[in-house]
Design an enzyme around this catalytic site. Structure first.
Site, PDB file in Angstrom:
ATOM      1  N   SER A   1       0.898   0.416  -4.974  1.00 27.49           N
ATOM      2  CA  SER A   1      -0.475   0.474  -5.514  1.00 27.49           C
ATOM      3  C   SER A   1      -0.698   1.727  -6.347  1.00 27.49           C
ATOM      4  O   SER A   1      -0.510   2.838  -5.860  1.00 27.49           O
ATOM      5  CB  SER A   1      -1.496   0.511  -4.374  1.00 27.49           C
ATOM      6  OG  SER A   1      -1.576  -0.723  -3.755  1.00 27.49           O
TER       7      SER A   1
ATOM      8  N   HIS B   1      -2.032  -4.025  -9.039  1.00 25.09           N
ATOM      9  CA  HIS B   1      -0.656  -4.556  -9.036  1.00 25.09           C
ATOM     10  C   HIS B   1      -0.531  -5.543 -10.190  1.00 25.09           C
ATOM     11  O   HIS B   1      -1.296  -6.493 -10.271  1.00 25.09           O
ATOM     12  CB  HIS B   1      -0.360  -5.320  -7.737  1.00 25.09           C
ATOM     13  CG  HIS B   1      -0.270  -4.466  -6.539  1.00 25.09           C
ATOM     14  ND1 HIS B   1       0.909  -4.233  -5.873  1.00 25.09           N
ATOM     15  CD2 HIS B   1      -1.208  -3.776  -5.874  1.00 25.09           C
ATOM     16  CE1 HIS B   1       0.691  -3.442  -4.854  1.00 25.09           C
ATOM     17  NE2 HIS B   1      -0.592  -3.156  -4.824  1.00 25.09           N
TER      18      HIS B   1
ATOM     19  N   HIS C   1       2.594  -9.147  -0.862  1.00 31.00           N
ATOM     20  CA  HIS C   1       2.234  -8.660   0.475  1.00 31.00           C
ATOM     21  C   HIS C   1       2.110  -9.810   1.470  1.00 31.00           C
ATOM     22  O   HIS C   1       1.700 -10.915   1.120  1.00 31.00           O
ATOM     23  CB  HIS C   1       0.895  -7.914   0.434  1.00 31.00           C
ATOM     24  CG  HIS C   1       0.914  -6.665  -0.376  1.00 31.00           C
ATOM     25  ND1 HIS C   1       0.666  -6.657  -1.732  1.00 31.00           N
ATOM     26  CD2 HIS C   1       1.146  -5.375  -0.033  1.00 31.00           C
ATOM     27  CE1 HIS C   1       0.753  -5.419  -2.186  1.00 31.00           C
ATOM     28  NE2 HIS C   1       1.042  -4.621  -1.179  1.00 31.00           N
TER      29      HIS C   1
ATOM     30  N   TYR D   1      -0.163  -9.964   3.727  1.00 30.29           N
ATOM     31  CA  TYR D   1      -1.582 -10.313   3.917  1.00 30.29           C
ATOM     32  C   TYR D   1      -2.115 -11.275   2.856  1.00 30.29           C
ATOM     33  O   TYR D   1      -3.203 -11.815   2.990  1.00 30.29           O
ATOM     34  CB  TYR D   1      -2.460  -9.051   3.988  1.00 30.29           C
ATOM     35  CG  TYR D   1      -2.441  -8.175   2.757  1.00 30.29           C
ATOM     36  CD1 TYR D   1      -3.027  -8.558   1.558  1.00 30.29           C
ATOM     37  CD2 TYR D   1      -1.831  -6.920   2.797  1.00 30.29           C
ATOM     38  CE1 TYR D   1      -3.001  -7.762   0.442  1.00 30.29           C
ATOM     39  CE2 TYR D   1      -1.791  -6.102   1.684  1.00 30.29           C
ATOM     40  CZ  TYR D   1      -2.381  -6.532   0.514  1.00 30.29           C
ATOM     41  OH  TYR D   1      -2.339  -5.727  -0.596  1.00 30.29           O
ATOM     42  N   GLU D   2      -1.333 -11.477   1.797  1.00 27.84           N
ATOM     43  CA  GLU D   2      -1.758 -12.454   0.794  1.00 27.84           C
ATOM     44  C   GLU D   2      -1.558 -13.875   1.299  1.00 27.84           C
ATOM     45  O   GLU D   2      -1.996 -14.839   0.666  1.00 27.84           O
ATOM     46  CB  GLU D   2      -0.996 -12.236  -0.516  1.00 27.84           C
ATOM     47  CG  GLU D   2      -1.369 -10.931  -1.198  1.00 27.84           C
ATOM     48  CD  GLU D   2      -0.511 -10.627  -2.412  1.00 27.84           C
ATOM     49  OE1 GLU D   2      -0.797 -11.192  -3.472  1.00 27.84           O
ATOM     50  OE2 GLU D   2       0.441  -9.844  -2.298  1.00 27.84           O
TER      51      GLU D   2
ATOM     52  N   ALA E   1       1.501   3.058  -1.269  1.00 34.16           N
ATOM     53  CA  ALA E   1       0.344   3.894  -0.979  1.00 34.16           C
ATOM     54  C   ALA E   1       0.136   3.801   0.526  1.00 34.16           C
ATOM     55  O   ALA E   1       0.301   2.727   1.111  1.00 34.16           O
ATOM     56  CB  ALA E   1      -0.876   3.368  -1.715  1.00 34.16           C
TER      57      ALA E   1
ATOM     58  N   MET F   1       0.603  -1.308   4.592  1.00 38.64           N
ATOM     59  CA  MET F   1       0.670  -2.773   4.781  1.00 38.64           C
ATOM     60  C   MET F   1       1.855  -3.392   4.052  1.00 38.64           C
ATOM     61  O   MET F   1       1.814  -4.568   3.694  1.00 38.64           O
ATOM     62  CB  MET F   1      -0.626  -3.411   4.264  1.00 38.64           C
ATOM     63  CG  MET F   1      -1.894  -2.817   4.863  1.00 38.64           C
ATOM     64  SD  MET F   1      -3.349  -3.449   4.034  1.00 38.64           S
ATOM     65  CE  MET F   1      -4.623  -2.367   4.717  1.00 38.64           C
ATOM     66  N   SER F   2       2.900  -2.599   3.833  1.00 33.07           N
ATOM     67  CA  SER F   2       4.026  -3.139   3.062  1.00 33.07           C
ATOM     68  C   SER F   2       5.329  -2.476   3.480  1.00 33.07           C
ATOM     69  O   SER F   2       5.436  -1.933   4.577  1.00 33.07           O
ATOM     70  CB  SER F   2       3.785  -2.897   1.568  1.00 33.07           C
ATOM     71  OG  SER F   2       3.861  -1.521   1.275  1.00 33.07           O
TER      72      SER F   2
ATOM     73  N   ASN G   1      -5.094   8.620   1.328  1.00 32.88           N
ATOM     74  CA  ASN G   1      -6.327   8.845   2.112  1.00 32.88           C
ATOM     75  C   ASN G   1      -5.937   9.267   3.513  1.00 32.88           C
ATOM     76  O   ASN G   1      -4.805   9.049   3.930  1.00 32.88           O
ATOM     77  CB  ASN G   1      -7.142   7.542   2.191  1.00 32.88           C
ATOM     78  CG  ASN G   1      -6.338   6.407   2.790  1.00 32.88           C
ATOM     79  OD1 ASN G   1      -5.492   5.803   2.105  1.00 32.88           O
ATOM     80  ND2 ASN G   1      -6.548   6.118   4.050  1.00 32.88           N
TER      81      ASN G   1
ATOM     82  N   HIS H   1     -10.390   0.624  -1.127  1.00 39.66           N
ATOM     83  CA  HIS H   1      -9.257   0.442  -2.037  1.00 39.66           C
ATOM     84  C   HIS H   1      -9.433   1.305  -3.293  1.00 39.66           C
ATOM     85  O   HIS H   1      -8.463   1.800  -3.858  1.00 39.66           O
ATOM     86  CB  HIS H   1      -9.115  -1.041  -2.408  1.00 39.66           C
ATOM     87  CG  HIS H   1      -7.883  -1.349  -3.194  1.00 39.66           C
ATOM     88  ND1 HIS H   1      -6.615  -1.059  -2.734  1.00 39.66           N
ATOM     89  CD2 HIS H   1      -7.707  -1.891  -4.437  1.00 39.66           C
ATOM     90  CE1 HIS H   1      -5.718  -1.437  -3.646  1.00 39.66           C
ATOM     91  NE2 HIS H   1      -6.360  -1.935  -4.687  1.00 39.66           N
TER      92      HIS H   1
HETATM   93  N1  HPA Z   1      -4.168   2.023   6.002  1.00 41.23           N
HETATM   94  C1  HPA Z   1      -3.368   0.994   5.660  1.00 41.23           C
HETATM   95  N2  HPA Z   1      -2.861   0.844   4.454  1.00 41.23           N
HETATM   96  C2  HPA Z   1      -3.155   1.771   3.531  1.00 41.23           C
HETATM   97  C3  HPA Z   1      -3.975   2.863   3.813  1.00 41.23           C
HETATM   98  C4  HPA Z   1      -4.528   2.997   5.124  1.00 41.23           C
HETATM   99  O1  HPA Z   1      -5.257   3.935   5.458  1.00 41.23           O
HETATM  100  N3  HPA Z   1      -4.074   3.592   2.680  1.00 41.23           N
HETATM  101  C5  HPA Z   1      -3.315   2.959   1.745  1.00 41.23           C
HETATM  102  N4  HPA Z   1      -2.755   1.856   2.257  1.00 41.23           N
END
Ligand code: HPA
Length: 266
Positions: A25, A55, A77, A79-80, A107, A205-206, A229, A241
């Protein structure tokens, strides 16, 4: 697989990459800077498409610092809604195209309270918290063994090389354990406290399904997270996001510089 490879070879005039890079990302710019041939995932037979903002969804072939590279600008992903064999199909395609080394980027949220947005973190190891495994199903013995060893997915020699490159460029490089959840919801503060106890430094998540398949089929893997973050409850801000993309943007120049230097030295 034969259809996919034949199609790609035709479009690239039999380009033979040695290094594969998956751009996470907000980190896709490297593929805008260097692109000899770009192919949209939607055009590639048997390839799933990525739908996430930030993406792009294309396979990019280029020569960078004298090395032939294939980049995934955007990943698929879990989750898609795609099963993990579809999510990790591109890894098998890159392997079939001839890459030896795979650089995975993403990310991630900081679980380690000492990490800050826009930090880069070398992945030393991972925790698969997705509750499933991309290798479930009939094994393809031509690719790897049924019960593959996972004790050094993120190769020590590549990590050492990445640290040297970061030092040379005066980039601070953190190092830690990446934990993968399915997403798409971000975590709760209680979950993040639990993941910290389990030994996680970053959460995302990847990457984990791709790393497992890459290691299984004999690729040398390097992983780098861009901390975008503080994970839920680590700081006192809410997650979005937009913040993830903003922080990835802040880090993108040092990220690109580091990746280019690593490519030159592989
Ligand atoms: N959690 C999960 N996935 C993420 C995060 C997060 O805080 N930041 C970027 N991808």
């Amino acid at each position: 697989m034969e259809n996919t490879i034949q199609f790609i070879n035709q479009r690239t005039n039999n380009f033979k990459p040695e290094i594969g890079i998956i751009l996470g990302s907000g980190l896709g710019e490297l593929a805008d800077e260097f692109c000899d041939v770009g192919i949209n995932y939607s055009d590639i037979p048997d390839f799933a498409c990525s739908t996430v903002a930030g993406h792009k969804g294309r396979l990019v072939f280029a020569e960078i610092n004298g090395k032939k590279v294939v980049m995934m600008q955007g990943r698929i992903h879990f989750y898609e809604g795609h099963p993990l064999n579809i999510v990790t199909y591109p890894i098998k395609v890159l392997k079939a195209l001839g890459i030896k080394t795979l650089i995975l980027t993403n990310a991630a949220g900081a679980v380690n309270p000492e990490f800050n947005p826009a930090d880069l973190m070398l992945i030393s190891d991972h925790i698969n918290f997705m509750g499933t495994n991309p290798l479930i199903g009939k094994n393809d013995d031509t690719l790897g063994v049924r019960f593959p060893d996972m004790s050094e997915i993120y190769r020590n020699d590549l990590r050492k090389l990445a640290k040297h490159c970061a030092e040379k460029l005066n980039i601070e490089l953190r190092e830690g354990v990446y934990l993968a959840t399915t997403g798409p919801s971000y975590e709760t503060p209680a979950e993040i406290r639990a993941y910290r106890l389990l030994g996680a430094d970053a959460v995302g998540m990847s990457t984990v399904p791709e790393a497992v398949v890459a290691n299984y089929c004999g690729l040398n893997v390097l992983g780098i997270s861009c901390i975008t973050n503080q994970a839920a409850g680590v700081g006192n801000t809410k997650l979005s996001h937009a913040e993830v993309i903003e922080s990835a943007n802040l880090a993108k120049n040092k990220f690109k510089g580091l990746i280019k230097e690593i490519i030159a030295n592989i």
